[in-house]
Structures are given as structure tokens and as C-alpha cells.
Scaffold this motif. Structure first.
Motif, PDB file in Angstrom:
ATOM      1  N   PHE A 139      60.351 -23.078 -19.672  1.00 41.76           N
ATOM      2  CA  PHE A 139      59.428 -24.220 -19.689  1.00 41.76           C
ATOM      3  C   PHE A 139      58.063 -23.839 -19.117  1.00 41.76           C
ATOM      4  N   LEU A 140      57.737 -22.543 -19.211  1.00 40.35           N
ATOM      5  CA  LEU A 140      56.469 -22.068 -18.659  1.00 40.35           C
ATOM      6  C   LEU A 140      55.296 -22.564 -19.487  1.00 40.35           C
ATOM      7  N   GLU A 142      51.329 -21.744 -20.537  1.00 36.88           N
ATOM      8  CA  GLU A 142      50.333 -20.686 -20.516  1.00 36.88           C
ATOM      9  C   GLU A 142      49.291 -21.039 -19.459  1.00 36.88           C
ATOM     10  N   LYS A 209      65.128 -27.919 -25.056  1.00 35.26           N
ATOM     11  CA  LYS A 209      63.816 -27.275 -25.177  1.00 35.26           C
ATOM     12  C   LYS A 209      62.917 -28.020 -26.175  1.00 35.26           C
ATOM     13  N   ASN A 213      59.426 -30.466 -25.321  1.00 34.14           N
ATOM     14  CA  ASN A 213      58.092 -30.266 -25.893  1.00 34.14           C
ATOM     15  C   ASN A 213      57.678 -31.446 -26.771  1.00 34.14           C
ATOM     16  N   ASN A 256      46.100 -37.337 -20.610  1.00 36.19           N
ATOM     17  CA  ASN A 256      44.652 -37.191 -20.813  1.00 36.19           C
ATOM     18  C   ASN A 256      44.346 -37.298 -22.291  1.00 36.19           C
ATOM     19  N   GLY A 262      47.117 -28.378 -28.915  1.00 39.49           N
ATOM     20  CA  GLY A 262      47.168 -27.210 -29.791  1.00 39.49           C
ATOM     21  C   GLY A 262      48.071 -26.194 -29.130  1.00 39.49           C
ATOM     22  N   CYS A 265      52.962 -23.793 -29.000  1.00 43.75           N
ATOM     23  CA  CYS A 265      54.258 -24.446 -28.769  1.00 43.75           C
ATOM     24  C   CYS A 265      54.365 -25.830 -29.405  1.00 43.75           C
ATOM     25  N   PHE A 324      42.846 -23.099 -26.509  1.00 42.64           N
ATOM     26  CA  PHE A 324      43.546 -24.365 -26.820  1.00 42.64           C
ATOM     27  C   PHE A 324      43.681 -25.252 -25.583  1.00 42.64           C
ATOM     28  N   LYS A 325      43.471 -24.636 -24.405  1.00 43.67           N
ATOM     29  CA  LYS A 325      43.396 -25.403 -23.164  1.00 43.67           C
ATOM     30  C   LYS A 325      42.762 -24.484 -22.123  1.00 43.67           C
TER      31      LYS A 325
HETATM   32  C1  UGA Z   1      53.962 -26.162 -23.396  1.00 42.22           C
HETATM   33  C2  UGA Z   1      54.863 -26.923 -22.382  1.00 42.22           C
HETATM   34  O1  UGA Z   1      54.053 -27.683 -21.498  1.00 42.22           O
HETATM   35  C3  UGA Z   1      55.721 -25.938 -21.578  1.00 42.22           C
HETATM   36  O2  UGA Z   1      56.600 -26.656 -20.729  1.00 42.22           O
HETATM   37  C4  UGA Z   1      56.538 -25.083 -22.552  1.00 42.22           C
HETATM   38  O3  UGA Z   1      57.321 -24.110 -21.884  1.00 42.22           O
HETATM   39  C5  UGA Z   1      55.591 -24.370 -23.504  1.00 42.22           C
HETATM   40  O4  UGA Z   1      54.804 -25.350 -24.211  1.00 42.22           O
HETATM   41  C6  UGA Z   1      56.411 -23.550 -24.472  1.00 42.22           C
HETATM   42  O5  UGA Z   1      57.169 -24.132 -25.256  1.00 42.22           O
HETATM   43  O6  UGA Z   1      56.373 -22.312 -24.404  1.00 42.22           O
HETATM   44  P1  UGA Z   1      51.625 -24.855 -23.256  1.00 42.22           P
HETATM   45  O7  UGA Z   1      51.647 -24.902 -24.756  1.00 42.22           O
HETATM   46  O8  UGA Z   1      51.326 -23.563 -22.580  1.00 42.22           O
HETATM   47  O9  UGA Z   1      53.052 -25.369 -22.653  1.00 42.22           O
HETATM   48  O10 UGA Z   1      50.487 -25.860 -22.795  1.00 42.22           O
HETATM   49  P2  UGA Z   1      50.412 -27.351 -22.194  1.00 42.22           P
HETATM   50  O11 UGA Z   1      49.869 -27.281 -20.838  1.00 42.22           O
HETATM   51  O12 UGA Z   1      51.663 -28.083 -22.402  1.00 42.22           O
HETATM   52  O13 UGA Z   1      49.281 -27.975 -23.142  1.00 42.22           O
HETATM   53  C7  UGA Z   1      49.497 -28.139 -24.556  1.00 42.22           C
HETATM   54  C8  UGA Z   1      48.320 -28.823 -25.215  1.00 42.22           C
HETATM   55  O14 UGA Z   1      48.272 -30.206 -24.804  1.00 42.22           O
HETATM   56  C9  UGA Z   1      46.950 -28.246 -24.878  1.00 42.22           C
HETATM   57  O15 UGA Z   1      46.196 -28.122 -26.083  1.00 42.22           O
HETATM   58  C10 UGA Z   1      46.320 -29.267 -23.953  1.00 42.22           C
HETATM   59  O16 UGA Z   1      44.915 -29.289 -24.045  1.00 42.22           O
HETATM   60  C11 UGA Z   1      46.927 -30.539 -24.489  1.00 42.22           C
HETATM   61  N1  UGA Z   1      46.969 -31.650 -23.489  1.00 42.22           N
HETATM   62  C12 UGA Z   1      47.722 -31.524 -22.357  1.00 42.22           C
HETATM   63  C13 UGA Z   1      46.276 -32.819 -23.752  1.00 42.22           C
HETATM   64  O17 UGA Z   1      45.612 -32.976 -24.796  1.00 42.22           O
HETATM   65  N2  UGA Z   1      46.357 -33.847 -22.834  1.00 42.22           N
HETATM   66  C14 UGA Z   1      47.086 -33.742 -21.697  1.00 42.22           C
HETATM   67  O18 UGA Z   1      47.131 -34.725 -20.923  1.00 42.22           O
HETATM   68  C15 UGA Z   1      47.787 -32.556 -21.440  1.00 42.22           C
END
Ligand code: UGA
Length: 437
Positions: A139-140, A142, A209, A213, A256, A262, A265, A324-325
Motif C-alpha cells: 500500500f506504498l 510514490e 488491494k 485503491n 482535495n 493520475g 495505480c 502526477f502528484k
Molecule cells: C496509490 C495508493 O494511495 C497507495 O496506497 C497504493 O499502494 C498505490 O497507489 C499503489 O497501488 O501502488 P500513488 O498512486 O503513489 O498511491 O499516489 P496517491 O498519493 O494515492 O495519489 C494518487 C493520485 O490522486 C494523484 O494524482 C494525486 O494528485 C491524486 N489526489 C490525491 C487527488 O487528486 N486528491 C487527493 O485528495 C489526493
């Protein structure tokens, strides 16, 4: 890396020679806080290889963490897992006991398939080894991968055989009991509670999993849908998000509103979930809707620009943030790149900035005379008719909005992540447009 830090001997294998060479020389192939520190501290417990070799025979636990990219039909590609399993099987030795762990995000049933494949391959080559298979999804996130590894909220183990559970319990004990030396670069979060190890069957672990997500993706799409309503009725989604997030049943995270999600995942996993449902003729309208809302957010930014500037042909638009973030140099499925492609289609000229993802974005977008890349956000903004903030890098919160307003040709500032104070932007002379506010 975290496993080595808590005292395990870890041998990495990746077919990508460039990655392995970088790791061997102590450099991280991706931008991920803390990796290079840990490479240095734990060098004596780490080994890096371009192919699966004899050393696998001496392992107790073999983790498979290869990619499962989407195929054209949306299903996750499991070929790399199967190839890895067969290569691993070739190295196993008679009389030994192994635990083979699937960490990759895999379609439901993959663990069963892996167990069958390893058993068949060992039989065909007459190897008398015992291999327990376990699903152990990760559940990591990036950008905070090491923090999430050292301080997990839960560890999920899906296994048929208690021997596999025992092996993973031993592997993760330092994290479960928090008995390791906390690395200076990754401090323990305040109030951190010891995580539980949840044991279940492999199929449920696989669903956990995808469901995790999909739920997080849905939560973001939900607040984006509310953001659209806020724009109609004159409410501020940032206030609404704070107001609902304080209810512990809802929670403040992933609320948010903005350009949407994006990365490698959420887009891939929601698609794979729908593809799995359709194998059973089972519709998943909620997961589907989360995707529809998500991709609409990117089009919304273009509509906002058109509302302010009318025709975009011949206009110059600056884009702040390409990853993407924040916290990563990953541009896979980055909303910013989608916005840029749409702008180019509409005949706009685009100037872009990102603190670390510029090279990756350049590779993804290719050479195009209509895109200019900048290391300095102010140089990027010079002569722009509008700016779009697409990724909320912390540095953007400290930008001088007054300076922007002086050097731009126009005054339009689209805050695609709602991180700039609208009052300050307006006071600086900018025409501020947020998402849902
Ligand atoms: C995500 C999950 O959060 C992890 O728990 C999981 O392990 C991982 O996928 C995976 O399957 O490997 P990740 O893709 O690294 O992690 O990034 P997130 O922090 O979840 O952000 C995903 C997207 O959501 C980003 O584009 C971010 O900008 C967007 N986001 C996030 C929003 O638009 N609003 C928010 O409030 C939070």
C-alpha cells in the motif's frame, strides 16, 4: 530497502540493467525520498542482479514485485509474473522450503495460478522443493514509499498454508513491533500505532488491494463531483471538504478537489477492476463513475481557460507542475500531460515547469516546438496569457503572485489543485479561478 534496513539480507533482481547499475552505484533510479541514504547505510546487506541466478536457491522468501501494466482491453498483464515464477523455479533446490510472495497488484486468481505454475514447473524439472505461495499486497505511495514501508497501517497476508503466514510474520516482525533503528531521514510519524498483520485467503487479499485503491480513487472523484456543484451554487469546496472530513466516518484524507488522480495505480487498477467484473457480466457503476468524473476534471480545466480566454489558438499557457502528484518524478497518466495535449490540440503554445519531472515529461510528450521547458517558474510565466497550476508542489505555495502578474501577458491563474489563497491572488492582480470555489 526497508527490509534490508531492519536486518534482512536482500538480493534485488531487475531485467533493466540501467536500473541495477544505478542501484549498485548507490543511486536511486527514481525520485524517492530516503532511498539513497538507505542504500548507503545497508550496502552490506544488499545485492543487485540483472537476472535471477543461483542465489535464489539460498533464499527463504522470494518476493515478486514486477509490473502488471494494463493491456489494450484494460486487463492487467500478468505475463511478467509468470515469467519470473518460471525463472525462479529453475533455481530452486531439492529438499529446500521457500515462501513465494506475490506483492504485485494482480487480477483475482493470480495467486492460485502462481501456485499451480510453480508446482507444475517443479514437477516437470523433477525438483523436490516445497514452495508456499502468499499474496502480500503493498500500500506504498510514490513519494513516501519508505515512510509507508517502515510505518504501515496494516500488513495483509493471504495464504492457504500457515507456514507462509509464519514466514511473513518473521519477515515483518521488526515493522509490526517497531524494533528497528528509525532512519534519520524517515522519522516515525507522531502518534503512530503498531500495525496489525491481517491474515486471510489469497483471493480476499487480491480484492483488498483493488478495493483499497478503488475506494481512494472514488473518494477523490466524489469531492470533485461536489466541487462541480459548489461552482454552480457559489460554495467553496475547500470549506466543504474540511467540514465533512472531520467526521471520522469520512476522514480528511483524499478529499482535495482539483485536476483529479493520475499515476500508475488508480487509473490502471480501476480499469482492471471493471475488466474483472465484466468477466462475470457484473457491472460496477460506482467504480465506473469514479473514472468518468476523474477524466472530466481535465476537460473542466480547458473549459475554464476557454471561458476566460475564449479561443485558445495562438494563446500561450504556462503549466506549473507535470508529475502526477508532488514528491515524485513520475508522469505516468499525469493529469498535467493530458491538459497539455488538449491545449496543443486546440492550437495553444505551452510553457511548462516542474522541479524534478521535466525530463520525464519531455520524454513522454516528445519534441514539439509548441512546448517549451523551464527550470524557473518565473521565466516560464513570462508572456503567458494564463497559468494552470496542475501539481501542488510545495514551492508553488511560496511563489510571488505579484511578480507573476507583472511578467505575464494576461492575468488568468487557474489553480487546478486549490492551493493558492484566492484573496492573495486577487490582491496581486491575478484573475484567480479554482476548482469548486
Ligand atoms: C496509490 C495508493 O494511495 C497507495 O496506497 C497504493 O499502494 C498505490 O497507489 C499503489 O497501488 O501502488 P500513488 O498512486 O503513489 O498511491 O499516489 P496517491 O498519493 O494515492 O495519489 C494518487 C493520485 O490522486 C494523484 O494524482 C494525486 O494528485 C491524486 N489526489 C490525491 C487527488 O487528486 N486528491 C487527493 O485528495 C489526493
Amino acid at each position: 530497502m526497508a527490509l534490508a534496513h531492519v536486518g534482512h539480507e536482500v538480493q534485488f533482481v531487475d531485467l533493466d540493467t540501467a536500473k541495477i547499475e544505478m542501484l549498485r552505484s548507490g543511486r536511486s533510479p527514481i525520485h524517492e525520498p530516503g532511498v539513497e541514504d538507505l542504500l548507503k547505510i545497508n550496502a552490506h546487506r544488499l545485492g543487485f542482479f540483472e537476472k535471477i541466478g543461483e542465489f535464489v536457491a539460498e533464499a527463504d522468501i522470494i518476493l515478486i514485485a514486477v509490473g502488471t501494466p494494463p493491456k489494450a482491453n484494460g486487463k492487467a498483464e500478468t505475463r511478467f509474473i509468470e515469467e519470473a515464477v518460471i525463472e525462479v523455479a529453475k533455481q530452486l533446490k531439492d529438499g529446500a522450503v521457500y515462501t513465494l510472495v506475490v506483492k504485485s497488484t494482480v487480477p483475482i486468481g493470480t495467486n492460485r495460478r502462481v501456485a499451480e505454475l510453480i508446482g507444475r514447473t517443479l514437477r516437470n524439472q523433477n525438483t523436490n522443493a516445497e514452495v508456499f505461495v502468499a499474496s502480500n499486497p503493498e500500500f506504498l505511495r510514490e513519494g513516501s514509499a519508505l515512510k509507508d514501508a517502515f510505518f504501515p497501517d496494516r500488513i495483509i497476508v493471504g495464504a492457504e498454508d500457515p507456514a507462509a503466514v509464519d514466514a511473513l510474520q518473521r519477515l515483518y516482525r521488526p515493522f509490526l513491533e517497531q524494533t528497528f533503528d528509525v532512519p534519520a531521514s524517515i522519522p516515525r510519524p507522531e502518534g503512530f500505532m503498531l500495525p496489525p498483520l491481517i491474515t486471510t485467503d489469497p483471493t480476499s487479499a487480491e480484492v483488498i488491494k483493488y478495493a483499497a485503491n478503488a475506494f481512494l480513487a472514488l473518494k477523490i472523484s466524489f469531492i470533485n463531483e461536489i466541487a462541480g456543484l459548489c461552482e454552480k451554487v457559489g460554495a467553496d469546496v475547500v470549506e466543504v471538504s474540511r467540514g465533512i472530513g472531520l467526521d471520522p466516518r469520512i476522514g480528511p484524507g483524499f478529499l482535495n478537489a482539483g485536476l483529479g488522480w493520475g499515476g500508475s495505480c488508480f487509473p490502471k487498477d480501476t480499469l482492471a477492476l471493471l475488466a474483472m467484473g465484466s468477466e462475470f457480466g457484473y457491472e460496477m457503476p460506482i467504480v465506473e463513475a469514479s473514472r468518468v468524473v476523474n477524466f472530466k476534471q481535465r476537460a473542466c480545466i480547458i473549459k475554464k481557460l476557454q471561458h476566460e480566454l475564449k479561443a485558445l489558438r495562438g494563446r500561450t499557457v504556462g503549466v506549473l507542475g507535470l508529475a502526477f502528484k508532488p514528491g515524485t518524478d513520475d508522469v505516468r497518466e499525469a493529469p498535467a500531460l493530458d491538459v497539455i495535449r488538449r491545449l496543443l490540440d486546440l492550437g495553444a503554445h505551452v510553457r511548462v515547469h516542474d522541479p524534478i519531472a521535466l525530463d520525464n515529461a519531455h520524454k513522454a510528450l516528445g519534441d514539439d516546438p509548441e512546448i517549451e521547458y523551464f527550470n524557473d517558474p518565473y521565466k516560464m510565466a513570462e508572456g503567458a496569457d494564463a497559468i494552470v497550476l496542475a501539481t501542488e508542489w510545495p514551492m508553488y505555495k511560496d511563489l510571488s503572485l505579484g511578480r507573476f502578474s507583472e511578467i505575464m501577458r494576461g492575468r488568468v491563474f487557474i489553480d487546478g489543485r486549490n492551493v493558492i489563497d484566492p484573496g492573495e491572488a486577487k490582491a496581486a492582480g491575478l484573475q484567480y479561478v479554482g476548482v469548486g470555489r
